[in-house]
Design a protein around this motif. Structure first.
Motif, PDB file in Angstrom:
ATOM      1  N   LYS A 128      68.709  45.925  77.428  1.00 27.89           N
ATOM      2  CA  LYS A 128      69.039  46.238  78.825  1.00 27.89           C
ATOM      3  C   LYS A 128      70.498  45.917  79.146  1.00 27.89           C
ATOM      4  CE  LYS A 128      64.554  45.229  80.903  1.00 27.89           C
ATOM      5  NZ  LYS A 128      63.849  44.218  81.693  1.00 27.89           N
ATOM      6  N   HIS A 129      71.073  44.956  78.424  1.00 24.03           N
ATOM      7  CA  HIS A 129      72.418  44.473  78.731  1.00 24.03           C
ATOM      8  C   HIS A 129      73.416  44.853  77.647  1.00 24.03           C
ATOM      9  CE1 HIS A 129      69.769  41.773  81.103  1.00 24.03           C
ATOM     10  NE2 HIS A 129      70.660  42.074  82.027  1.00 24.03           N
ATOM     11  N   LEU A 130      73.572  46.160  77.426  1.00 29.90           N
ATOM     12  CA  LEU A 130      74.504  46.659  76.422  1.00 29.90           C
ATOM     13  C   LEU A 130      75.845  47.003  77.049  1.00 29.90           C
ATOM     14  CD1 LEU A 130      72.107  49.044  74.489  1.00 29.90           C
ATOM     15  CD2 LEU A 130      72.967  46.844  73.696  1.00 29.90           C
ATOM     16  N   MET A 131      76.922  46.786  76.297  1.00 27.58           N
ATOM     17  CA  MET A 131      78.260  47.151  76.764  1.00 27.58           C
ATOM     18  C   MET A 131      79.066  47.721  75.602  1.00 27.58           C
ATOM     19  SD  MET A 131      80.158  43.476  76.976  1.00 27.58           S
ATOM     20  CE  MET A 131      81.690  43.852  76.206  1.00 27.58           C
ATOM     21  N   ARG A 132      80.098  48.505  75.945  1.00 22.86           N
ATOM     22  CA  ARG A 132      80.983  49.077  74.925  1.00 22.86           C
ATOM     23  C   ARG A 132      82.124  48.119  74.617  1.00 22.86           C
ATOM     24  NH1 ARG A 132      79.373  53.750  73.342  1.00 22.86           N
ATOM     25  NH2 ARG A 132      78.509  55.253  74.778  1.00 22.86           N
ATOM     26  N   VAL A 133      82.501  48.074  73.331  1.00 17.73           N
ATOM     27  CA  VAL A 133      83.602  47.230  72.870  1.00 17.73           C
ATOM     28  C   VAL A 133      84.609  48.113  72.142  1.00 17.73           C
ATOM     29  CG1 VAL A 133      84.215  45.309  71.358  1.00 17.73           C
ATOM     30  CG2 VAL A 133      82.066  45.257  72.598  1.00 17.73           C
ATOM     31  N   PRO A 134      85.899  48.062  72.518  1.00 13.47           N
ATOM     32  CA  PRO A 134      86.895  48.850  71.784  1.00 13.47           C
ATOM     33  C   PRO A 134      87.173  48.231  70.409  1.00 13.47           C
ATOM     34  CG  PRO A 134      87.943  47.604  73.540  1.00 13.47           C
ATOM     35  CD  PRO A 134      86.478  47.367  73.666  1.00 13.47           C
ATOM     36  N   VAL A 135      86.974  49.018  69.351  1.00 16.86           N
ATOM     37  CA  VAL A 135      87.226  48.561  67.984  1.00 16.86           C
ATOM     38  C   VAL A 135      88.320  49.446  67.392  1.00 16.86           C
ATOM     39  CG1 VAL A 135      86.187  48.160  65.710  1.00 16.86           C
ATOM     40  CG2 VAL A 135      84.823  47.838  67.762  1.00 16.86           C
ATOM     41  N   THR A 136      89.321  48.833  66.749  1.00 19.08           N
ATOM     42  CA  THR A 136      90.433  49.596  66.164  1.00 19.08           C
ATOM     43  C   THR A 136      90.002  50.279  64.869  1.00 19.08           C
ATOM     44  OG1 THR A 136      91.210  47.691  64.913  1.00 19.08           O
ATOM     45  CG2 THR A 136      92.116  47.976  67.133  1.00 19.08           C
ATOM     46  N   GLU A 137      90.885  51.128  64.319  1.00 22.91           N
ATOM     47  CA  GLU A 137      90.570  51.825  63.067  1.00 22.91           C
ATOM     48  C   GLU A 137      90.380  50.825  61.925  1.00 22.91           C
ATOM     49  OE1 GLU A 137      93.626  53.053  64.741  1.00 22.91           O
ATOM     50  OE2 GLU A 137      92.255  54.346  65.865  1.00 22.91           O
ATOM     51  N   GLY A 138      91.101  49.704  61.967  1.00 26.43           N
ATOM     52  CA  GLY A 138      90.993  48.680  60.927  1.00 26.43           C
ATOM     53  C   GLY A 138      89.758  47.814  61.071  1.00 26.43           C
TER      54      GLY A 138
END
Length: 172
Positions: free
Chosen positions: A79-89
């Protein structure tokens, strides 16, 4: 500051589009209350779920038996999902630090090949988020519940170069 003010969770339509979600159990805690006949135990479970591709969430569940607590924690984490920015590396865009309770967590981007240098609680969050190279440090309390929540707050503060440019009104 409460967690809900700083974290933007995914709505149910976005969650349904996600293909494979996996969960990892971080901690099971046993609590006892003394009653006339002896001790009555209850259990709480802390679970982290994610798709290992930039989506992560945490859940906390309580129950009289361990399986019930784990099931509730897993349901709560979805229920408590969020997006995280991850780089190409496979790292994070920039260094970030967050505090929850008496726990402070610092996340530092790392070069490819470094791996996840973290304690068990932060490692679970990073693995489920799809971060492959990161350096982390816990300060203050090492209570796993607070450390996981601090790690999630830290990940919520991350911004990509594109987002920062839009906020400042500058072109890259």
């Amino acid at each position: 500051m409460s967690m809900t003010q700083q974290i933007r969770y995914l709505d149910s339509a976005e969650v349904e589009q996600l293909a494979t979600m996996s969960e990892v159990l971080v901690r099971i805690n046993r609590c006892a209350v003394v009653v006339k006949g002896g001790r009555r135990f209850s259990f709480s479970a802390l679970s982290v779920s994610g798709n290992r591709e930039g989506v992560v969430g945490i859940g906390y569940g309580k129950g009289r038996q361990v399986p019930g607590a784990i099931e509730k924690a897993a349901r709560d984490s979805r229920k408590h999902l969020m997006r995280v920015p991850v780089t190409e590396g496979g790292s994070i865009p920039h260094e970030v630090e967050a505090k929850f309770g008496a726990s402070r967590v610092r996340l530092v981007p790392a070069a490819p090949g470094t791996g996840i240098i973290a304690g068990a609680a932060v490692r679970a969050v990073c693995e489920m988020a799809g971060i492959k190279n990161i350096l982390t440090k816990n300060y203050g309390s090492t209570n796993q519940v607070n450390v996981v929540k601090a790690a999630l707050l830290a990940l919520a503060q991350l911004r990509t170069q594109k987002e920062v440019a839009e906020l400042r009104g500058v072109e890259i």
